[in-house]
Design an enzyme around this catalytic site. Structure first.
Site, mmCIF file in Angstrom:
data_model
loop_
_atom_site.group_PDB
_atom_site.id
_atom_site.type_symbol
_atom_site.label_atom_id
_atom_site.label_comp_id
_atom_site.label_asym_id
_atom_site.label_seq_id
_atom_site.Cartn_x
_atom_site.Cartn_y
_atom_site.Cartn_z
ATOM 1 C CG HIS A 72 19.909 48.250 81.326
ATOM 2 N ND1 HIS A 72 21.179 48.246 81.593
ATOM 3 C CD2 HIS A 72 19.351 49.239 80.458
ATOM 4 C CE1 HIS A 72 21.550 49.291 80.661
ATOM 5 N NE2 HIS A 72 20.596 49.774 80.160
ATOM 6 C CD GLU B 131 17.213 48.317 76.678
ATOM 7 O OE1 GLU B 131 18.222 48.883 75.942
ATOM 8 O OE2 GLU B 131 17.065 48.845 77.774
ATOM 9 C CG HIS B 132 22.492 47.234 76.676
ATOM 10 N ND1 HIS B 132 23.546 48.083 76.258
ATOM 11 C CD2 HIS B 132 21.597 48.020 77.134
ATOM 12 C CE1 HIS B 132 23.743 49.118 76.673
ATOM 13 N NE2 HIS B 132 22.274 49.208 77.340
ATOM 14 C CD GLU C 240 22.980 52.683 79.732
ATOM 15 O OE1 GLU C 240 23.180 51.388 79.313
ATOM 16 O OE2 GLU C 240 21.918 52.891 79.725
#
Lengths: 441, 441
Positions: free
Chosen positions: B70, B73-74, B150
């Protein structure tokens, strides 16, 4: 703008938009009792969205009725003269459709999205719910618990709660300031008689619009609605003039701080925007795109991309009949809230003073145009566009005209609306573990 | 099932599904270096969805890499050899497109949805992001703060947090049990070198699928991808056999109670379901619909409709390569949690023992069929279906075959899967103001 329904003879049908090779044909029928039916053809899809829009929302509520529009929306799923709650939900579940509703500040919508062959079923179920609800006392009681849980869920989600708190900061105790859900106290005080009276007053033919989009035939839709509304197509007062003739609300910009033991601080900084008929709305849309409307926007770049201070940061606009909102939201570490607020204030002030660059203007226009066209590919969004327009404007701005109005926005328009909206008094709301700390605008 | 990509000669194109009058034609090209490109035609829309799917997710992470999929992904949005972060977002914003990505336990997807005329732009931007990311140290640092926010946002939303906690309760410290976001500790421990190595290892042609749906031409898509991936179409290991050959995970059903000062209690009760290739998945889908999949389901009727105990209550299934989850969620007053849990247990036990009625069977089939067909009208969902299928199954079950498999579910199938799944050991997770109170299964 097309001819308003008010000018259309009851009992007649007219074509509002001719469409293109059978697609995008928009027709409106005004039944003798005042119910309006508006449809849009999408012959290449295999589905249809059927919606009923009621011209009532939380801003129509007296203080003692706070939350009644939304409470009633729940109760309308509980049963009619012909169907129990289980029969309503079973009918749509059995064909794999979506059945849902939502309540806003100025309207309430009930809709089903189904395969086109199931349109007669969807039309019958949704029309029946809206026109022949029995609102039994035991159902009103059971639903009270559900709504209280919905309020508690909102209270547990600070990123949701902040928007209700901001409305209070901006509009105070005026109807637009109050939460759509009502409060625990107001929901506990409402009873079956009040809910039923509210239903009888607002759910009348003149105050309802049926909107349908998809692979449909207008005349068939009219027949289905006439059958399903059987016995409920007459009566009720014609509502007062639509709210677009209303006068601006008194505004009480304020600082609200809600102390809450959260990991993140949530802030909304904003003020009064423009109403939904204000010619400046296209310029404000472009300005909003540049300031906080996407990943390339100034706020996203400054706060998230360059400094990594927030996961969620954006600006937004809301339009109502006689007023509107422009706001900036961010969620960040409590220890970074001053830095984030300072950047938000600087970006708002900079745009108020100097507007945006030519490149941002062009990008903002492209963003609005593309999002509008991409947003009209499904039946639900087409249904919403025509239904909401008919209800709140009594007419429909064609898509091509909206695109032309976006294209026509000039740098001067942006500077003017930036000055009007961003340089005006602001309100601030903060949620987080701040005890009794003061914040200033 | 269609021929798997593994059996298709590299450098060739084949038609996987012939479609109907030019619509629904599915074609696949396997490039010489192993990159797969799969497309589906939707000639009546004016848009296209372009996605790249990478066969890597949180379950591929060693404990020290938790959250790396993840995080990466950012970072892929932060810049390539040809584009800065602002140039990436500006390009798609300027045409009003959606550019986004998500990370799951077994895959990561990057996609843009644009008007059909803007497909070359979308293909170039998304392919560039995925194939030529520079992963600069300062960008990895800035994004660390975004990811920590997040995580904090998830922690502040108990209705979201409960699902991560339930995965831990069900799978323990196995990779499937860990949160996709990682933890504050693991994110703080990851550095640029590790992120970049993870990128080099997993983002290789054999492990990527390009999926495109909309008003598109397959051969044009192939040309666009070859251009955009220029220099990154070769190299990398062929990944191990797809996970569908994996063996079942060890399971450690557990009770987890997270003490939190919330207005609502949140509960998830559930256990191991079926894997994504398990023949019982269609029967479990129908059973799930009847138990908690819609407003007419048993749990919704008993807990919300009759007793008003919850606003949100549902059951759900998740499928992975070698295992799956069946769970029941409800949010309610903390003082009602025992009553709600008792109803959930009773409904699960009753379905395990007696299955469902013939009426529920037919309704559940209709619900799955309708939802499937309605869910395939937009380009994004068609793109997702073909991309995910190609990545995780290496083949595609045609829609007609899925519909036939749903139709073929018998009462015996339901009874068997209910016995297998619902009568098996369960795990329980509770979040709310419960101090050190014990809960039992």
């Amino acid at each position: 703008m097309t001819q308003p329904a008010r000018a259309q003879e009851p009992g007649t049908t007219c074509t509002i938009h001719p469409g293109n090779e059978g697609a995008g044909v928009v027709r409106r029928t005004v039944l003798p009792g005042g119910l309006r039916i508006i449809t849009e053809t999408m012959p290449t899809v295999r589905s249809a969205a059927f919606g009923v829009w009621a011209g009532v929302g939380s801003r129509d509520e007296a203080p003692a009725d706070a939350g009644a529009s939304h409470y009633l929306e729940h109760v309308l799923f509980k049963g009619t003269r012909r169907r129990s709650a289980l029969e309503i939900s079973s009918a749509i579940d059995a064909v794999g459709g979506d059945l849902n509703a939502f309540t806003a500040k100025e309207y309430t919508c009930y809709y089903a999205r189904v395969l086109d062959a199931d349109l007669p079923l969807a039309a019958d179920v949704v029309s029946d719910m809206v026109s022949a609800s029995v609102n039994r006392p035991e159902d009103v009681e059971a639903e009270r618990g559900v709504i209280l849980e919905e309020i508690h869920m909102r209270d547990d989600d600070p990123g949701d709660l902040i928007h209700d708190e901001f409305s209070l900061a901006l509009y105070g105790d005026a109807p637009l300031g109050r939460p759509i859900l009502g409060t625990v106290e107001s929901i506990n005080a409402l009873d079956r008689d009040r809910i039923h009276a509210y239903y009888r007053e607002h759910y009348v033919p003149h105050n309802l619009v049926v909107a349908v989009a998809g692979n449909i035939d207008h005349d068939q839709v009219v027949r289905l609605v006439e059958q399903a509304f059987d016995g409920h197509l007459e009566g009720g007062e014609r509502p007062k003039a639509p709210r677009i003739d209303g006068s601006p609300l008194p505004i009480t910009p304020d600082v609200r701080v809600v102390d809450k033991d959260t990991e993140q601080a949530h802030v909304v900084l904003g003020g009064i925007g423009v109403s939904r008929t204000d010619d400046r709305r296209f310029a404000l849309g472009v300005l909003n795109a540049a300031l906080g409307g996407g990943m390339s926007s100034r706020l996203f770049q400054e706060i998230r991309e360059k400094r990594g201070l927030a996961y969620s940061v954006y600006s937004y606009t809301s339009q109502y009949a006689d007023t509107g909102v422009f706001g900036v939201y961010a969620g960040c570490q409590p220890g970074k809230v001053d830095e984030v607020l300072s950047i938000c204030r600087d970006e708002v002030a900079s745009a108020a003073e100097r507007g945006i660059t030519d490149e941002e203007l062009e990008r903002g226009k492209g963003q609005l145009r593309g999002a509008m066209v991409l947003g009209l590919e499904d039946t639900g969004s087409r249904m919403s566009r025509i239904g909401k327009s008919e209800l709140v404007y009594e007419s429909l701005l064609p898509v091509d005209e909206v695109l032309a109005r976006i294209e026509a926005v000039t740098p001067d328009d942006i500077r003017a609306v930036a000055q009007d909206v961003l340089a005006a008094p602001q309100a601030l709301t903060v949620i987080g573990p701040f005890g009794d700390r003061d914040f200033t605008l």
